[in-house]
Motif scaffolding. Structure first.
Motif, PDB file in Angstrom:
ATOM      1  N   THR A  36      35.908  -0.103 -34.547  1.00  0.00           N
ATOM      2  CA  THR A  36      35.248   1.184 -34.437  1.00  0.00           C
ATOM      3  C   THR A  36      35.941   1.973 -33.332  1.00  0.00           C
ATOM      4  O   THR A  36      36.569   1.385 -32.461  1.00  0.00           O
ATOM      5  CB  THR A  36      33.737   1.004 -34.155  1.00  0.00           C
ATOM      6  N   GLY A  72      26.539   3.066 -38.484  1.00  0.00           N
ATOM      7  CA  GLY A  72      26.624   3.544 -37.106  1.00  0.00           C
ATOM      8  C   GLY A  72      25.338   4.201 -36.651  1.00  0.00           C
ATOM      9  O   GLY A  72      24.264   3.907 -37.181  1.00  0.00           O
ATOM     10  N   THR A 115      27.688   9.044 -35.772  1.00  0.00           N
ATOM     11  CA  THR A 115      28.224   8.696 -37.084  1.00  0.00           C
ATOM     12  C   THR A 115      27.621   9.573 -38.171  1.00  0.00           C
ATOM     13  O   THR A 115      28.328  10.077 -39.058  1.00  0.00           O
ATOM     14  CB  THR A 115      27.897   7.215 -37.399  1.00  0.00           C
TER      15      THR A 115
END
Lengths: 324, 324, 324, 324
Positions: free
Chosen positions: C73, C104, C108
């Motif tokens: 990530t 997320g 996100t």
């Protein structure tokens, strides 16, 4: 000066926590000394079948904390034959491998000893087994993790034992040796431990239950699976017969003892021995198991390492008795 | 033959996992040899103030697995004075106590040495500290648990380091010694460790970050709190300045390192040393710390035990470098 | 009938335990419904740069128990621009991907909402964050693991607190929310919790320390990092000033809270939501976060999910007070 | 207004993690509302025999994190008789106890229901059992800890399964219910789960082994002890007969599932329900179990709570199948 250029590493026999840390150490040390390093899948079985592949620093990244073995392990009937070992040697040569590191126990080193006898290839061994039953090292890779797994499991069972005033007979691994039972017995404050090395311990247990402290409400007894009485269920029968009033239960810890993230001690041990194995190959050693004795690297010929030790650390058995 | 009839046990200094296992061992061994056993609350402070009480087998039941110390621990300003130690001795005599077992570290033994000098009372010491910084024993009670706590914490942080390709600077305990950093650094596959025993390690770290493997996406660096550069935040500043592109983070593990259920090794060590301490008092020994060296019980005069060891196991530092 | 043939999954924002279980569920469910499944590396950053690769059942084997995210990530500055999102869409189209699953938190879903607005691609979201601060689900993936990590750490610190009669101020994660502090405060029997949602809690703490039970020797106070007083060190200053006699210590738990093997609840939650996400894409849903409310799958538009919830479960705060 | 002045708490039936947290909550809440609080040892057995003692805030200090029950638990044949319950009531009255909190499962509430029928004493129940098999609550106290113990054990066994390419049949608790097997099966990514609620699952397993993914080298199957086929060993026989080539092993997890430090969820659940139990007594409620349904406190008459639930959360079984 060493002529070793290409080495391979494999794991064999029952898996043990720390094998991955050992693989990582062998690979990284090989690269550090600018060797090519190969991995062999599934022990001797992969060697016979040529399941051999190059490894780099990245292929052992993020594995030091993992139980099991990324190289897998298996039994190989074929390698037990002269023919099988010949095939294995041919595969080894195909990859120009001129040094091997074998991680395993008794059976692994027996195989390695035969292999060396018949073929010209140096092999160094690392003691990877939870049983701690090899001569030539104070501790095997995986033993410390296994006894911690045992005490954590027994700590949980003790919650129930205390809550119900029960007597728990708990079976731990150890077919030929009481070493797991011994240390985890001390570590859990067990009432008694029953191990293959002693043939009078079941009698002593019954004696103790008859005459022991009356203020102790719950009791934990640890039994090595190889005890001459026949394991935890057999012991429980003995106890129930003589002491029907006890609320006696059995728990067989089983396969959880082989797995799990290795302890710091097992990771450090595996790392040290892995480094030493590669350096030993470069020093033109062969046919020896590398262990740690009194904090120092020690070399033991395979033939001597595979003889089971038959004596327990003096004094430890007495401690179980004093402290329970 | 021994004239010891009544003994007392106390813990002092920072708590460490396994102290309870040691207390249990002292109490049970005392009872085994038919002594009366007392507990003293809060170390020397309780001794000065007479917080002393009889203990039986049951008072140490179900504590072998617990962190901390049921006898508590504290600093005592009063005991540092001649007057305070006199008061402590009077309390000891009031209970007819003729032998003491002190569980602690450096400061504990310094106090005990003075106490013995001034008053006629045998004291035996057990090394209870996570720092492993005492001469006279391979391992102190609590060290093995502490390094396992560290590696489990770092294993968690590594999840994030790997996921984000970050460089983590992690500070572990060790004001005067890098022993916790050293083993847990090997156990976590740290890129580098920075410790008080070496003054060039921060430079080496920067060097390594400049020229190291490019395929390694995340990095873990362990710093002992007593490192001459000034801890993890200071190191992070150095790194950020030179390598602004790294996503560098700091984590100070802190007090979790002192607590938790002791490992099997710490429980067994504490049990063995606790038994030995009582047997040593019965053998008329005094003024010594009891440790384990190469697997055997060893006695070291307090004055020698409290000198910090200044050398790390040879070879371990090199391993960090080879394997990262 | 659905026209979805090729889907991709990615993780974004801070990593949380259970993300791997969610990835596994998305991949396996996609394959179960005979879709082609792709993984995108490093969230939106990998999408922009085309770091996209096919995944099969094996690529998610043996990851359900691992912390972190195998897809990694990262933050992507580029994706925040219209231009960046256009590049991302082009990459997506290059692989013929016609459905996305985003795992997320807040940021996100904000990104996903913009992406959908500008480009014709269905996205479903899974709540992957330890903070539990999203509307539309009772629990986020990672929260249960995080609070268990906290209570295990505090249990260790309590050993020292008890042994030394200390007051520990422990800082846990939660920049905008006291949800981690709240449940782990109850779970550790904390004396008090200090959280952003309440502005009177530091005053209440001082009140309690002044008038509380005198028989309680050690105390644990949990502080969310976002508390308006400024974190654990600031609180400790307040306490030390008013109560200089307390032996007050601070511990900041830090990054260990993000990692570790997920709990069963997080693995099951991640698995259920991962299955539901793929089925939702096949049902032609888009632009929603999938959560679990009262045990049932629930859909919440991104715009509503990303509003922080501002109310704590009624009654939980009162419980801290009654039980301490 | 309530006339309750003196309450007592006890645990009964099999111990479960979180019982101590529940005891603590009942005691502290009682004191908060200025009641006198008593503890009863060993459940109904202690009630019959008058093993009743006053408790204060300190008597429940430092127990929230401990497995088992400090009040112990036992079966009482005597309480099953009218005469025995009369004796119990007399003891209760001797201490002027006018309210009871019973922590346990099925049998506990059956006993309580009879007790209330015959004698004028309010009893409120808390669901303390690892089996999660009570109506009237989403989760019982101890269930979450038990499934986490299971997944941690299976994670260890998976290390060996992966290393040896083995099929492991693992038996978990659940005599009448597959609820432990179901969630821990999803949490461990089990190939299949075999539970009492389904009579076709063993056939489905054999089907799957015959036609399943060939690229999956190791397999985990979870069996509830009450499965109609007869447990893990029986299933293993079925598998070995049809698939002699599989390296099939059995592990029975056993008593470790009952113990251990409770998870955060179990501690919070126990705390909430314990507070609610005392408040319910003060509200003059009686004869009900207190549970948590969709996050809210819920009351269920004992007669309804003790009917085993017979339906599993819809969808969860399907998930096992999709994801394995």
């Amino acid at each position: 000066m060493s002529t070793i250029k290409n080495i391979a590493v494999f794991t064999s026999g029952g898996d043990s926590p720390g094998m991955n840390a050992a693989i990582r150490a062998v690979v990284r040390t090989g690269l550090y000394y600018q060797l090519n390093v190969f991995g062999i899948q599934r022990g001797y079985d992969g060697m016979v079948n040529g399941d051999i592949f190059p490894m780099d620093a990245k292929s052992v990244a993020n594995i030091i904390q993992r139980g099991g073995t990324i190289l897998k392990t298996a039994r190989s009937q074929e390698f037990r034959t002269t023919e099988g070992r010949k095939k294995a040697y041919e595969q080894i040569k195909k990859f120009n491998i001129d040094g091997l590191v074998a991680i395993g126990g008794d059976g692994t080193f027996t195989g390695a000893a035969k292999f060396i006898e018949e073929h010209d290839i140096p092999v160094m061994g690392l003691p990877g087994t939870i049983d701690n039953d090899l001569a030539g090292t104070d501790f095997t890779i995986g033993y410390d993790t296994a006894i911690n797994t045992v005490i954590n499991a027994v700590d949980k069972i003790r919650d129930t034992a205390e809550s119900h005033d029960r007597l728990f007979i708990i079976e731990v691994m150890g077919r030929d040796s009481g070493l797991i039972a011994l240390r985890s017995g001390i570590g859990t404050g067990a009432e008694a431990i029953l191990i293959p090395e002693s043939s009078t311990d079941s009698k002593a247990l019954l004696e103790k239950l008859a005459h022991g402290r009356k203020d102790k409400s719950s009791k934990i007894v640890l039994v090595a699976e190889g005890d001459e009485e026949g394991g935890a269920f057999a012991i429980a029968e003995l106890v129930k017969e003589k002491f029907p009033n006890y609320d006696t239960r059995v728990s067989v810890l089983g396969h959880i003892q082989r797995g799990g993230s290795p302890t710091c001690m097992d990771r450090v041990l595996a790392s040290r021995l892995g480094v030493a194995a590669v350096e030993a190959l470069l020093d033109n050693r062969r046919g020896e198991m590398i262990g740690l004795i009194n904090g120092d690297i020690a070399f033991t010929p395979f033939s001597k390492a595979i003889k089971h030790i038959d004596s327990l650390t003096p004094g430890l058995l007495k401690i179980v008795n004093i402290l329970s």
